[in-house]
Each structure stands twice: as C-alpha cells, then as structure tokens.
Design an enzyme around this catalytic site. Structure first.
Site, PDB file in Angstrom:
ATOM      1  N   SER A  30       0.857  -1.173   0.000  1.00  0.00           N
ATOM      2  CA  SER A  30       0.000   0.000   0.000  1.00  0.00           C
ATOM      3  C   SER A  30       0.894   1.223   0.000  1.00  0.00           C
ATOM      4  O   SER A  30       2.053   1.157   0.416  1.00  0.00           O
ATOM      5  CB  SER A  30      -0.885   0.015   1.228  1.00  0.00           C
ATOM      6  OG  SER A  30      -0.110   0.405   2.336  1.00  0.00           O
ATOM      7  N   LYS A  31       0.307   2.319  -0.467  1.00  0.00           N
ATOM      8  CA  LYS A  31       1.129   3.511  -0.647  1.00  0.00           C
ATOM      9  C   LYS A  31       1.634   4.073   0.679  1.00  0.00           C
ATOM     10  O   LYS A  31       2.517   4.907   0.689  1.00  0.00           O
ATOM     11  CB  LYS A  31       0.378   4.562  -1.461  1.00  0.00           C
ATOM     12  CG  LYS A  31      -0.889   5.042  -0.841  1.00  0.00           C
ATOM     13  CD  LYS A  31      -1.557   6.051  -1.767  1.00  0.00           C
ATOM     14  CE  LYS A  31      -2.886   6.470  -1.174  1.00  0.00           C
ATOM     15  NZ  LYS A  31      -3.767   7.121  -2.086  1.00  0.00           N
ATOM     16  N   ARG A  32       1.079   3.608   1.785  1.00  0.00           N
ATOM     17  CA  ARG A  32       1.584   4.078   3.080  1.00  0.00           C
ATOM     18  C   ARG A  32       2.980   3.547   3.355  1.00  0.00           C
ATOM     19  O   ARG A  32       3.759   4.166   4.048  1.00  0.00           O
ATOM     20  CB  ARG A  32       0.655   3.634   4.210  1.00  0.00           C
ATOM     21  CG  ARG A  32      -0.617   4.366   4.125  1.00  0.00           C
ATOM     22  CD  ARG A  32      -1.430   4.278   5.380  1.00  0.00           C
ATOM     23  NE  ARG A  32      -2.409   5.325   5.301  1.00  0.00           N
ATOM     24  CZ  ARG A  32      -2.400   6.408   6.048  1.00  0.00           C
ATOM     25  NH1 ARG A  32      -1.456   6.580   6.946  1.00  0.00           N
ATOM     26  NH2 ARG A  32      -3.314   7.327   5.898  1.00  0.00           N
ATOM     27  N   LYS A  33       3.256   2.350   2.849  1.00  0.00           N
ATOM     28  CA  LYS A  33       4.557   1.746   3.163  1.00  0.00           C
ATOM     29  C   LYS A  33       5.556   1.890   2.020  1.00  0.00           C
ATOM     30  O   LYS A  33       6.749   2.014   2.229  1.00  0.00           O
ATOM     31  CB  LYS A  33       4.365   0.259   3.447  1.00  0.00           C
ATOM     32  CG  LYS A  33       3.511   0.027   4.671  1.00  0.00           C
ATOM     33  CD  LYS A  33       4.039  -1.126   5.497  1.00  0.00           C
ATOM     34  CE  LYS A  33       3.361  -1.127   6.846  1.00  0.00           C
ATOM     35  NZ  LYS A  33       2.828  -2.398   7.218  1.00  0.00           N
TER      36      LYS A  33
ATOM     37  N   ARG B   1       5.293  13.054  -2.895  1.00  0.00           N
ATOM     38  CA  ARG B   1       4.765  11.999  -2.047  1.00  0.00           C
ATOM     39  C   ARG B   1       5.910  11.166  -1.439  1.00  0.00           C
ATOM     40  O   ARG B   1       5.966  10.917  -0.250  1.00  0.00           O
ATOM     41  CB  ARG B   1       3.858  11.077  -2.878  1.00  0.00           C
ATOM     42  CG  ARG B   1       3.183  10.007  -2.064  1.00  0.00           C
ATOM     43  CD  ARG B   1       2.927   8.722  -2.824  1.00  0.00           C
ATOM     44  NE  ARG B   1       2.290   8.871  -4.105  1.00  0.00           N
ATOM     45  CZ  ARG B   1       1.018   8.561  -4.375  1.00  0.00           C
ATOM     46  NH1 ARG B   1       0.228   8.147  -3.447  1.00  0.00           N
ATOM     47  NH2 ARG B   1       0.554   8.659  -5.579  1.00  0.00           N
TER      48      ARG B   1
END
Ligand code: GLU
Length: 467
Positions: free
Chosen positions: A242-245, A455
């Site tokens: 996921s883009k969080r990690k 990001r």
C-alpha cells in the site's frame, strides 16, 4: 476456442503496480495461446472515477510495453470498453433479473443498514444485508441480488481447485444503484459474458466476490469463464502493498528512473519462476515460458531492493552508453521538466554551474535532512505531529491536478484548519520536499516536483520523524 482475457481497472486513482502485475500475467497467458488481451475501463463508481486517472492507466501500460488488442485508444475513442457508456446494457440485464425473480428492489436507508450492521457485530454474526426488503415488492431504491438461502455455490479456481461457499453466507449484493449505474458485480459479469471472456485472471481480493458472480451467471443462464485468482503483492512484513509503506504507483516508478522492461521483469518474478531458474528475461521470454499452473500462491514480496538490483543490471547490460544518454535526456533531464525548472531558478544564477547549486534537489533521489527540520513550531507532541503530517500527505496525494492554485489552497486551508501559522508549516514542508531552506517559491517548487516525487519525499521524511 479463442482465448480471451481482460483486465478491468477502475480509474479511481494512480495506476497501481498491481494493475501492471495482473496485466502482465493476463497478457502472457493470452499471447502464448494466440489469444486476445482486452482492456476495459470499469468506471461505474461515478464519484471516484476520472478521465485523468483513466489516461494515466493507459499511459502506464503502454510505458510498460503491454499492448491491448481491444480497448480504448489513448486520448481517442473508447469504443464499447468504458462501462459508463454502456448503461442501457446493464439496465436491460437488471430488468431481466427482476423479471425472473433473482433480484429485488430495496429501500433501506443508510441509517437502517448501519443499525443492522451494529446489531450483527454485537451478536458476533457475519455482517451483510438482512433481507428486509426481499419480499416487499418495492419498485424503487437500489436493486439487490436475491441469493438463494439454501445450498452451496461452487466454482473452480485454476490455482486453488474447487471453492465452495454456503449460499447463506453470500450477501444480497447491491447490483444496481439509485443513480442509474450498475455496481462492479453486475457490470463485470455482463461484460465478461458479452465480450466472450474465457478466463478471468485477477487478484485474490476478488475471490469473495466470485460466488456472487457465479450466481449471476447461473441466473442469466450463461456459462461462467474459468477463474484464476493471483496472490496479492506483499510488503516484506507480509502486509498488502500500500502507498503508506511503499510507492505503488506506476507513475512513481517511471519518474524515479526505473526502466519499464526491468519493472516488467520484476513483476514477472512475482508469483512465477522459470523452470530453469532464469531471473532476467524479456517480455517475449516470459510469454514463451509462462504456465498458469506454475503460479505460486505464497505471497510474492514486492521487494524494492531486488527491483533496484534488477534495474541496475538492465542499465548496465541491456542499454548501450548512448541509450543511457538518450534515456536520461528523455527522462530525468527532459526538455519538458527542464523548461519548468529554469524559470524558477534563472533569477538566481550567474553561470551554468550555478544551476547545479540551486536546482540539484529537482533531480536527487533522497533529500533527507536532520528531522529537527521537520518540526512544526508549537506542536511539541510527536504523535500529534505525525498524525498531522499523515493527514497533510493524504490531502496532497489526492490533489488533482497537482498544480500551483490547488497546492496553495490545500496548504493554506490546512493551516487554517489546524490553526498553524503558514510560515510555521511552509518551512518544514519545504525541507521535506527539497532538503533546503532557500528554494524558489514553495507552491511552484512542489508543482514542478510533481505528485510522485513530493509523495515519496514526504513519506521518507515522515519515516525519519517516526524513528
Ligand atoms: N474493476 C475491478 C478492479 O478495479 C476489476 C476486478 C476484476 O478483474 O474482476 O480491479
């Protein structure tokens, strides 16, 4: 029988590496057997879908070198491959299900559904629609699938064998919404049938939807396709990517300087290995050697270190020096990128070397500095600080377009909401994005750096703060 496979990306965000991975496996399966690879835009979620995201998906697949035989043209007509343009087809099919008694109208309010869910959770029961409207013969609202209360639904998965589920556990899924749009389930099944799809190869997150689809095939009197659910890409800790990690957008990989053939090779190593252990291969080799039954279900780890290693090998072994020169000119130093940077730094320079001094952060990978620089005046609680940045990053990630006016509004609104003085936020944000105190104006700088670079840098800086 002609093999026909498809991918059905929903244009609701950035083009995801998972889309590249599933596309590659579908493509290889079809091409090896002289079949067709179809691209269909599944944009039935009106609120979340955008044309910009659709184009980004098409562009990133082209960049990877995965070409589709049927589907939309980039910037051109979409033919019958955009679901939002096929509403009358879904309408006709939902009417068929209503007429045959396999679907029913439901007028339950969101409040009632929330109540039902709360009750089910309290009683530790499975959550789902309780069937309140099943026999009420309404003629408005949403339309639900009338799942049989008894018996089982069975389907065959090419990788997992027989999968059986009690019908009592299958939810009365909403098939048609009150906005006149079908949900994914109805549109997907109708289109797979009408487009003569023979094999549905998709991510394993869809396994729980498959019984609903199989019921739909049965109610329409159609033969279902073969199913194969690929294992999801995982982080090293086994959580879903996921883009969080980790970066997961194909745009990121392009901008960060990964070579498309190296990335494709890397995706091919997810869930698949050549019989002779070959690790570096072209798309043609992959197509030739691919065997669906060799797909391994152990969660493939999306290991960025391995990708870097592979990318290095591609740069050294698969590119001549002059190809690397052109690659850098087209990519990192493209005329387009340079012409956006120069107006921002020209005022400050006296000779060409100074550009390096002032503009280096536009090109660097990491711009990390001492995390002291990321602190916000007046926010002493670290947990609060991290939460604040999480929220800000999420806002910026969803900013479309990622341009000066939008950035300015987003950052200023954020300051107002959080009661932070703009200068107290803008300096740490600048440090996160550039690693420098003195840069061209913040919003312009962020806009030129672009969503992906920003990001990645914000997330890296946040990682430092969390240490
Ligand atoms: N629209 C679905 C997606 O976003 C397609 C899933 C499928 O292949 O059935 O991935």
């Amino acid at each position: 029988m002609e093999i026909r496979v498809r991918i059905g990306p929903s244009p609701t965000g950035d083009p995801h590496v998972g889309t590249g991975y599933v596309s590659l496996f579908n493509y290889a399966f079809a091409k090896q057997q002289g079949g067709k690879f179809i691209l269909r835009i599944e944009d039935t979620d009106q609120k979340r879908s955008s044309l910009e995201s659709e184009q980004a998906i098409l562009n990133s697949l082209k960049w990877l070198g995965i070409n589709w035989d049927e589907g939309p043209d980039i910037g051109g007509p979409c033919g019958p491959y955009r679901q939002s343009e096929r509403l009358d087809i879904y309408k006709k099919h939902i009417d068929m299900l209503l007429a045959s008694g396999h679907a029913y109208w439901c007028t339950c309010t969101a409040e009632r559904l929330a109540e039902v869910r709360k009750r089910q959770l309290a009683l530790k029961q499975p959550t789902g629609y309780d069937g309140h409207c099943r026999e009420l013969n309404h003629t408005s609202g949403v339309i639900r699938l009338k799942t049989p209360r008894e018996g089982q639904t069975v389907f065959h998965d090419a990788l997992r064998g027989e999968i059986k589920i009690e019908n009592s556990e299958v939810d009365d899924q909403v098939l048609f919404k009150s906005d006149g749009f079908p949900t994914y389930h109805l549109a997907n099944v109708v289109d797979d049938h009408l487009m003569r799809i023979t094999h549905v190869i998709r991510g394993e997150e869809w396994i729980s939807s498959t019984p609903k689809h199989v019921l739909l095939y049965r109610f329409f009197g159609w033969k279902p396709p073969e199913f194969a659910h690929l294992p999801l890409l995982r982080n090293a800790d086994k959580s879903k990517v996921s883009k969080r990690k980790n970066p997961v957008s194909l745009d990121y990989f392009r901008e960060a300087g990964y070579l498309p053939d190296a990335l494709l090779n890397f995706l091919g190593l997810m869930a698949f290995s050549f019989e002779d252990g070959t690790e570096v291969f072209s798309l043609q080799d992959f197509v030739k050697n691919f065997k669906l039954e060799r797909v391994s279900l152990g969660g493939p780890v999306f290991d960025l270190k391995k990708l870097l290693w592979l990318n290095g090998r591609y740069l050294r072994e698969k590119r001549t020096d002059s190809q690397v020169v052109s690659y850098l000119q087209d990519q990192l130093f493209s005329t387009e990128y340079m012409s956006r940077i120069i107006p921002l730094v020209k005022e400050r320079v006296e000779k060409s070397e100074d550009f390096i001094e002032y503009a280096d952060f536009f090109f660097k990978g990491s711009v990390l500095v001492d995390p002291e620089n990321y602190l916000i005046k007046g926010i002493d609680d670290k947990k609060k600080l991290i939460e604040l940045y999480e929220l800000l990053i999420e806002r910026l990630e969803n900013l479309r377009p990622f341009d000066v006016p939008n950035l300015e509004t987003a950052l200023r609104t954020f300051c107002e909401e959080q009661q932070i003085k703009s200068k107290d936020l803008f300096m740490p944000v600048r440090m996160m994005a550039t690693g420098k105190k003195a840069t061209p104006p913040l919003f312009d700088t962020l806009a030129v750096l672009g969503r992906e670079r920003c990001r990645t840098r914000f997330r890296a800086a946040l990682g430092e703060l969390k240490k």
